[in-house]
Design a protein around this motif. Structure first.
Motif, PDB file in Angstrom:
ATOM      1  N   UNK A  73       0.829  -1.208   0.000  1.00  0.00           N
ATOM      2  CA  UNK A  73       0.000   0.000   0.000  1.00  0.00           C
ATOM      3  C   UNK A  73       0.861   1.256   0.000  1.00  0.00           C
ATOM      4  N   UNK A  74       0.264   2.381  -0.342  1.00  0.00           N
ATOM      5  CA  UNK A  74       1.000   3.646  -0.383  1.00  0.00           C
ATOM      6  C   UNK A  74       1.150   4.274   1.000  1.00  0.00           C
ATOM      7  N   UNK A  75       0.410   3.747   1.993  1.00  0.00           N
ATOM      8  CA  UNK A  75       0.409   4.337   3.335  1.00  0.00           C
ATOM      9  C   UNK A  75       1.057   3.406   4.339  1.00  0.00           C
ATOM     10  N   UNK A  76       1.963   3.964   5.140  1.00  0.00           N
ATOM     11  CA  UNK A  76       2.555   3.203   6.246  1.00  0.00           C
ATOM     12  C   UNK A  76       2.330   3.973   7.541  1.00  0.00           C
ATOM     13  N   UNK A  77       2.230   3.222   8.639  1.00  0.00           N
ATOM     14  CA  UNK A  77       2.039   3.802   9.969  1.00  0.00           C
ATOM     15  C   UNK A  77       3.169   3.338  10.867  1.00  0.00           C
ATOM     16  N   UNK A  78       3.775   4.273  11.588  1.00  0.00           N
ATOM     17  CA  UNK A  78       4.811   3.915  12.540  1.00  0.00           C
ATOM     18  C   UNK A  78       4.201   3.197  13.732  1.00  0.00           C
ATOM     19  N   UNK A  79       5.044   2.569  14.536  1.00  0.00           N
ATOM     20  CA  UNK A  79       4.546   1.912  15.745  1.00  0.00           C
ATOM     21  C   UNK A  79       3.834   2.906  16.653  1.00  0.00           C
ATOM     22  N   UNK A  80       4.377   4.113  16.766  1.00  0.00           N
ATOM     23  CA  UNK A  80       3.754   5.129  17.626  1.00  0.00           C
ATOM     24  C   UNK A  80       2.368   5.487  17.104  1.00  0.00           C
ATOM     25  N   UNK A  81       2.240   5.612  15.794  1.00  0.00           N
ATOM     26  CA  UNK A  81       0.929   5.939  15.211  1.00  0.00           C
ATOM     27  C   UNK A  81      -0.056   4.789  15.388  1.00  0.00           C
ATOM     28  N   UNK A  82       0.413   3.575  15.229  1.00  0.00           N
ATOM     29  CA  UNK A  82      -0.456   2.415  15.448  1.00  0.00           C
ATOM     30  C   UNK A  82      -0.914   2.333  16.892  1.00  0.00           C
ATOM     31  N   UNK A  83      -0.040   2.697  17.826  1.00  0.00           N
ATOM     32  CA  UNK A  83      -0.399   2.677  19.250  1.00  0.00           C
ATOM     33  C   UNK A  83      -1.493   3.699  19.537  1.00  0.00           C
ATOM     34  N   UNK A  84      -1.362   4.889  18.976  1.00  0.00           N
ATOM     35  CA  UNK A  84      -2.376   5.933  19.175  1.00  0.00           C
ATOM     36  C   UNK A  84      -3.727   5.475  18.622  1.00  0.00           C
ATOM     37  N   UNK A  85      -3.701   4.750  17.520  1.00  0.00           N
ATOM     38  CA  UNK A  85      -4.931   4.253  16.903  1.00  0.00           C
ATOM     39  C   UNK A  85      -5.495   3.029  17.622  1.00  0.00           C
ATOM     40  N   UNK A  86      -4.761   2.500  18.596  1.00  0.00           N
ATOM     41  CA  UNK A  86      -5.217   1.310  19.315  1.00  0.00           C
ATOM     42  C   UNK A  86      -5.114   0.041  18.492  1.00  0.00           C
ATOM     43  N   UNK A  87      -4.159   0.006  17.553  1.00  0.00           N
ATOM     44  CA  UNK A  87      -4.066  -1.133  16.646  1.00  0.00           C
ATOM     45  C   UNK A  87      -2.885  -2.054  16.936  1.00  0.00           C
ATOM     46  N   UNK A  88      -2.178  -1.798  18.026  1.00  0.00           N
ATOM     47  CA  UNK A  88      -1.212  -2.751  18.568  1.00  0.00           C
ATOM     48  C   UNK A  88      -1.452  -2.852  20.064  1.00  0.00           C
ATOM     49  N   UNK A  89      -1.175  -4.023  20.628  1.00  0.00           N
ATOM     50  CA  UNK A  89      -1.433  -4.249  22.054  1.00  0.00           C
ATOM     51  C   UNK A  89      -0.169  -4.123  22.890  1.00  0.00           C
TER      52      UNK A  89
END
Length: 315
Positions: free
Chosen positions: A18-34
């Motif tokens: 995909x054209x979009x990537x999310x950093x670990x910090x961004x994924x954490x803010x989105x609640x998409x990593x535990x």
């Protein structure tokens, strides 16, 4: 190694993220990593690539690039093997007749693969593309009328899904590769797969799967090398699936493989692209100049179900 007329090689590989990537910090803010960000970072991860649509665009881009770069006439493709890890990968729409709108058939139509039979590969988890290659190799070896097999994997998690599964960060993506009969680069030397159906319920048996992962992986890697008459020292490059780097450190110690020969660059850059990892990494390692003709490459993967697979390739 000697060669025969029934040799099968991987003639071309292309992929699309995909054209979009999310950093670990961004994924954490989105609640998409535990797990805590720093914990996942110590496992080797930095980001995930996340699609904002279905996998169709990714698959189309990968196949289009393969046909163009390898100068392949669509009419020469005899079989299309289409792999996806989840049920959503195998229908372009949902409900009623929509459940029967198969992406493999659509791919055949869109690209004019008029002489190809499309076949879906499912229920193999992250082994989908490796399973497709195994079946494609068998078809090429057994049926003289088949000269080219196109293998495609497409994996896109549902919108808003968690991007962490058993401490691994997951990316969306598609990979396409071409199998041909005869001697050529990336010749498939040997392959093995072990399935332990006891672990079919991965939600209920997550801890047990983790416990079984390493001893079974060690067994299949050793058996695959032995079947090819090779040892750990004969492996020039280890082409991994992009799970935790820490888990690879453990597995390398258990198997006696040289840690310096692990191509681990993409664990941080691309995360775990489900079934595409090994062959995305193979393509990138080649483009980066990490491979030499004649190198023996070891590819290992694991898929829920639960299955372990190992493949040896001669570059």
């Amino acid at each position: 190694m000697s060669h025969s007329t029934t040799d099968v090689h991987i003639a071309a590989i292309e992929y699309e993220l995909p054209s979009t990537s999310w950093t670990l910090e961004e994924l954490a803010v989105q609640g998409r990593i535990r797990s805590p960000v720093e914990a996942l970072r110590t496992f080797g991860f930095e980001q995930a690539w996340v699609a904002d649509d279905t996998g169709e665009r990714l698959a189309t881009a990968a196949v289009e690039r393969l046909l163009e770069n390898a100068a392949v006439d669509p009419g020469t493709i005899d079989v299309v093997l289409y792999a996806g890890a989840t049920a959503a990968s195998h229908a372009t729409r949902g409900g009623g007749l929509g459940a029967f709108t198969y992406p493999a058939a659509k791919l055949q139509y869109d690209f004019g693969f008029v002489n190809a039979r499309p076949i879906g590969i499912s229920q193999s988890g992250c082994l989908g593309l490796m399973t497709a290659i195994s079946l494609g190799r068998a078809l090429l070896t057994a049926d003289a009328s088949i000269a080219r097999v196109l293998c495609v994997s497409v994996d896109v998690l549902p919108a808003g899904s968690t991007r962490e599964i058993l401490y691994n960060v997951i990316s969306d993506g598609a990979c396409a590769l071409l199998l041909e009969r005869g001697h050529g680069p990336n010749r498939i030397v040997a392959e093995r797969q072990i399935t332990k159906g006891y672990y079919w319920d991965c939600e209920a048996l997550g801890n047990e799967i983790v416990a079984a992962y390493f001893p079974t992986a060690r067994t299949i890697i050793g058996d695959t090398l032995a079947a090819a008459g090779l040892t750990q020292d004969d492996v020039a490059v280890i082409v991994p699936h992009n799970v935790s780097r820490r888990s690879w450190d453990i597995l390398l110690q258990l198997t006696g493989l040289d840690a310096e020969r692990l191509y681990a660059d993409n664990i941080a850059l691309k995360a775990h692209v489900i079934s595409g990892d090994n062959f995305i990494n193979l393509a990138d390692a080649e483009r980066a100049g990490r491979l030499r003709r004649g190198d023996r490459l070891l590819l290992f993967n694991f898929g829920f179900g639960a299955s372990w697979a190992c493949m040896l390739v001669e570059h």
